[in-house]
Design a protein around this motif. Structure first.
Motif, PDB file in Angstrom:
ATOM      1  N   THR A   1      56.809  31.727  19.792  1.00 38.85           N
ATOM      2  CA  THR A   1      55.648  30.931  19.792  1.00 38.85           C
ATOM      3  C   THR A   1      54.731  31.485  18.691  1.00 38.85           C
ATOM      4  OG1 THR A   1      54.188  32.126  21.293  1.00 38.85           O
ATOM      5  CG2 THR A   1      55.513  30.192  22.170  1.00 38.85           C
ATOM      6  N   GLY A   2      55.083  32.643  18.195  1.00 38.03           N
ATOM      7  CA  GLY A   2      54.380  33.324  17.092  1.00 38.03           C
ATOM      8  C   GLY A   2      52.975  33.830  17.716  1.00 38.03           C
ATOM      9  N   LEU A   3      52.707  34.121  19.032  1.00 39.84           N
ATOM     10  CA  LEU A   3      51.661  34.961  19.625  1.00 39.84           C
ATOM     11  C   LEU A   3      51.670  36.155  19.489  1.00 39.84           C
ATOM     12  CD1 LEU A   3      51.075  32.210  22.373  1.00 39.84           C
ATOM     13  CD2 LEU A   3      49.893  32.342  20.364  1.00 39.84           C
ATOM     14  N   ALA A   4      53.150  36.576  19.405  1.00 38.09           N
ATOM     15  CA  ALA A   4      53.325  37.958  19.474  1.00 38.09           C
ATOM     16  C   ALA A   4      52.157  38.766  18.652  1.00 38.09           C
ATOM     17  CB  ALA A   4      54.855  38.504  19.221  1.00 38.09           C
ATOM     18  N   GLN A   5      52.284  38.272  17.505  1.00 37.86           N
ATOM     19  CA  GLN A   5      51.158  39.197  16.445  1.00 37.86           C
ATOM     20  C   GLN A   5      49.694  39.177  16.918  1.00 37.86           C
ATOM     21  OE1 GLN A   5      50.921  36.948  13.002  1.00 37.86           O
ATOM     22  NE2 GLN A   5      51.213  35.128  13.847  1.00 37.86           N
ATOM     23  N   TYR A   6      49.517  38.411  18.173  1.00 37.41           N
ATOM     24  CA  TYR A   6      47.966  38.113  18.464  1.00 37.41           C
ATOM     25  C   TYR A   6      47.670  38.953  19.851  1.00 37.41           C
ATOM     26  CZ  TYR A   6      47.723  34.808  14.927  1.00 37.41           C
ATOM     27  OH  TYR A   6      47.981  34.299  13.673  1.00 37.41           O
TER      28      TYR A   6
ATOM     29  N   GLY B   1      49.038  38.781  27.137  1.00 34.23           N
ATOM     30  CA  GLY B   1      50.569  38.619  27.187  1.00 34.23           C
ATOM     31  C   GLY B   1      50.477  36.970  27.308  1.00 34.23           C
ATOM     32  N   TYR B   2      51.820  36.455  27.281  1.00 28.72           N
ATOM     33  CA  TYR B   2      52.038  34.948  27.029  1.00 28.72           C
ATOM     34  C   TYR B   2      53.582  35.009  27.636  1.00 28.72           C
ATOM     35  CZ  TYR B   2      54.311  35.963  22.903  1.00 28.72           C
ATOM     36  OH  TYR B   2      55.176  36.305  21.810  1.00 28.72           O
ATOM     37  N   ASP B   3      54.046  33.712  28.019  1.00 22.28           N
ATOM     38  CA  ASP B   3      55.472  33.371  28.245  1.00 22.28           C
ATOM     39  C   ASP B   3      55.947  32.197  27.407  1.00 22.28           C
ATOM     40  OD1 ASP B   3      54.338  31.235  29.474  1.00 22.28           O
ATOM     41  OD2 ASP B   3      54.739  31.999  31.656  1.00 22.28           O
ATOM     42  N   GLN B   4      57.312  31.898  27.712  1.00 20.73           N
ATOM     43  CA  GLN B   4      57.901  30.856  27.024  1.00 20.73           C
ATOM     44  C   GLN B   4      57.260  29.474  27.203  1.00 20.73           C
ATOM     45  OE1 GLN B   4      59.044  32.474  29.617  1.00 20.73           O
ATOM     46  NE2 GLN B   4      59.869  31.093  30.886  1.00 20.73           N
ATOM     47  N   ALA B   5      56.394  29.456  28.402  1.00 26.00           N
ATOM     48  CA  ALA B   5      55.426  27.879  28.465  1.00 26.00           C
ATOM     49  C   ALA B   5      54.131  28.268  27.713  1.00 26.00           C
ATOM     50  CB  ALA B   5      55.538  27.731  29.941  1.00 26.00           C
ATOM     51  N   THR B   6      53.925  29.132  27.286  1.00 29.50           N
ATOM     52  CA  THR B   6      52.633  29.498  26.309  1.00 29.50           C
ATOM     53  C   THR B   6      51.469  29.601  27.669  1.00 29.50           C
ATOM     54  OG1 THR B   6      53.230  28.125  24.647  1.00 29.50           O
ATOM     55  CG2 THR B   6      51.087  29.044  24.496  1.00 29.50           C
ATOM     56  N   ASN B   7      51.907  30.272  28.714  1.00 24.23           N
ATOM     57  CA  ASN B   7      50.942  30.564  29.744  1.00 24.23           C
ATOM     58  C   ASN B   7      50.288  31.826  29.306  1.00 24.23           C
ATOM     59  OD1 ASN B   7      51.282  28.425  31.774  1.00 24.23           O
ATOM     60  ND2 ASN B   7      53.190  29.760  32.206  1.00 24.23           N
TER      61      ASN B   7
ATOM     62  N   MET C   1      61.687  38.930  22.171  1.00 22.37           N
ATOM     63  CA  MET C   1      61.457  37.398  22.211  1.00 22.37           C
ATOM     64  C   MET C   1      62.531  36.681  21.804  1.00 22.37           C
ATOM     65  SD  MET C   1      57.848  36.119  22.679  1.00 22.37           S
ATOM     66  CE  MET C   1      58.396  36.395  24.417  1.00 22.37           C
ATOM     67  N   SER C   2      62.955  35.619  22.203  1.00 22.00           N
ATOM     68  CA  SER C   2      64.119  34.804  21.822  1.00 22.00           C
ATOM     69  C   SER C   2      63.852  33.711  20.743  1.00 22.00           C
ATOM     70  CB  SER C   2      64.754  33.873  22.751  1.00 22.00           C
ATOM     71  OG  SER C   2      63.632  33.040  23.156  1.00 22.00           O
ATOM     72  N   GLY C   3      64.744  32.926  20.366  1.00 14.29           N
ATOM     73  CA  GLY C   3      64.517  31.895  19.152  1.00 14.29           C
ATOM     74  C   GLY C   3      63.422  31.038  19.587  1.00 14.29           C
ATOM     75  N   GLY C   4      62.829  30.971  20.907  1.00 15.22           N
ATOM     76  CA  GLY C   4      61.814  30.074  20.992  1.00 15.22           C
ATOM     77  C   GLY C   4      60.529  30.761  20.729  1.00 15.22           C
TER      78      GLY C   4
END
Length: 99
Positions: A6-11, A32-38, A1-4
């Motif tokens: 979202t904090g979702l990786a832990q979930y 999974g999720y992406d940079q747009a929080t999909n 993940m980059s500097g963007g």
């Protein structure tokens, strides 16, 4: 993940509850999720609340939620969630988010 981040990786691979902008409550395993929080949720269901009858749980299976339709994401404690008798829960449905 980059500097963007979202904090979702832990979930990822845990159970989450998502409340959408239109007032729906969807519970499932975050895959999974992406940079747009999909979000990609697996083994998920929608909880439909009613003030007259218990919570109806509609099976959705694998489900994708667009990031711009997400109001809240929260981690679910599986043990506490399993101990709730949703047939006895009465609650008015959430109203859609208005801007």
């Amino acid at each position: 993940m980059s500097g963007g981040e979202t904090g979702l990786a832990q979930y990822v691979d845990t159970t989450v509850s998502v409340i959408t902008n239109d007032g729906r409550t969807i519970v499932g395993t975050l895959r999974g999720y992406d940079q747009a929080t999909n979000l990609i949720l697996d083994e998920c269901h929608e909880r439909v609340y009613s003030s007259k009858s218990g919570v109806e749980q509609l099976v959705l299976g694998l489900y994708v939620i667009r990031g711009d339709n997400i109001a809240v994401i929260g981690e679910v404690d599986d043990d506490k969630d399993a101990s709730i008798d949703f047939s006895a829960v009465r609650a008015a449905p959430l109203k859609p988010v208005t801007h």
